[in-house]
Design an enzyme around this catalytic site. Structure first.
Site: not given
Length: 315
Positions: A182, A190, A199, A225
């Site tokens: 991850d 974010n 994204d 993620e």
């Protein structure tokens, strides 16, 4: 339109000249076959569906319309049907395909009944092109098993595949490895660049990884993620090399959001099935714990089960 015919023991008894006008009025393909597996009558819809003229089909062996891989089993089915005739409605849970003149296959559903045509027993098949329905089913199935953003498979598919690969590994002894990773500090990405930035990281990473995969590898997005890759027929050391290559490439990637560019890193756990794994779940948990061991070690690294061989990770 009615068929000039008579009924005897629930069997249609008619002639080709009487039946042809009726089957020509139907929206589905009609193929009538005798006990020698030869086509004795078709309608125009059938000719169009299979790409032959009606004259070319009439008198031909039925195998002309059957995919090569199915011909032997289909011939046995036809033999069985004539030995013990029975009505077969549409919608039965079985998939059929027909063969077109150009060599392509058309998915079909089939309804079959016994008739007496021109004094001889025959089987009349109503054949319906179900290309649209099959394509819709496949699309819905694919959508239920994939992540819409990255195009990777989802957690549900990952678990099913890992379970299947565990069975294969235990039976064959062939190695199977799993990479789980991850993104480091993804919340910060974010927060700083918005969800659009996050994204972009996920999408661009998936695109890069897809180019690196073999046909037999299975890439999945199993969480927000978090990703996992199943590597069949891959020893642990080779999986670690692949994981390190992916880690380095992500570290060097430049993600772009409008005029802004930024970077991201990942932490990776790598594990392989061993003879002590009683289920797929033990490998999944081990890879996950290795990933978190990498987080504790400072992130942006690859940790394998061999790396911690002297510090066993509990599962």
């Amino acid at each position: 339109m009615t068929v000039p015919a008579q009924k005897s023991a629930n069997k249609l008894i008619t002639t080709s000249s009487d039946l042809l006008p009726f089957i020509e009025s139907l929206p589905d393909a009609i193929v009538i076959v005798n006990q020698e597996h030869r086509i004795v009558l078709v309608n125009t819809v059938a000719a169009g569906m299979f790409g032959h003229t009606a004259d070319a089909l009439n008198g031909s062996d039925l195998t002309l319309l059957i995919p090569v891989s199915n011909r032997s089993s289909h011939s046995q089915s036809v033999e069985g049907y004539f030995r013990a005739p029975h009505s077969r409605p549409m919608g039965v849970e079985k998939r059929f395909s027909g063969l077109r003149a150009d060599g392509t296959e058309v998915p079909v559903d089939i309804m079959i009944n016994t008739i007496v045509l021109d004094g001889a027993k025959a089987a009349m098949a109503v054949v319906r092109d179900v290309s649209y329905q099959r394509a819709l089913e496949e699309r819905l199935t694919r959508e239920s098993l994939t992540d819409g953003m990255t195009g990777f498979f989802n957690r549900r598919y990952f678990v099913a595949q890992l379970e299947a690969h565990h069975s294969d590994a235990m039976r064959s002894g062939l190695p199977t490895s799993v990479i789980m990773f991850d993104f480091d500090h993804f919340k910060t990405i974010n927060d700083q660049y918005g969800h659009a930035g996050g994204d972009i990281v996920l999408i661009d990473t998936a695109t890069m990884i897809q180019r690196e995969l073999r046909a037999l590898d299975v890439a999945c997005r199993i969480g927000g993620e978090e990703f996992a890759i199943i590597l069949p027929n891959t020893r642990l050391e080779n999986a670690v090399s692949f994981a390190e290559r992916i880690r380095q490439r992500i570290e060097s990637m430049e993600f772009r959001l409008g005029d802004v560019t930024f970077h991201a890193t990942i932490t990776v756990g790598v594990a392989s099935f061993t003879s002590t794994d009683t289920s797929y779940d033990s490998l999944m948990k081990r890879a996950d714990k290795l990933l978190y061991a990498g987080k504790a070690a400072g992130r942006n690294c690859v940790i394998s089960q061999d790396t911690l061989a002297h510090q066993p990770v509990e599962v």
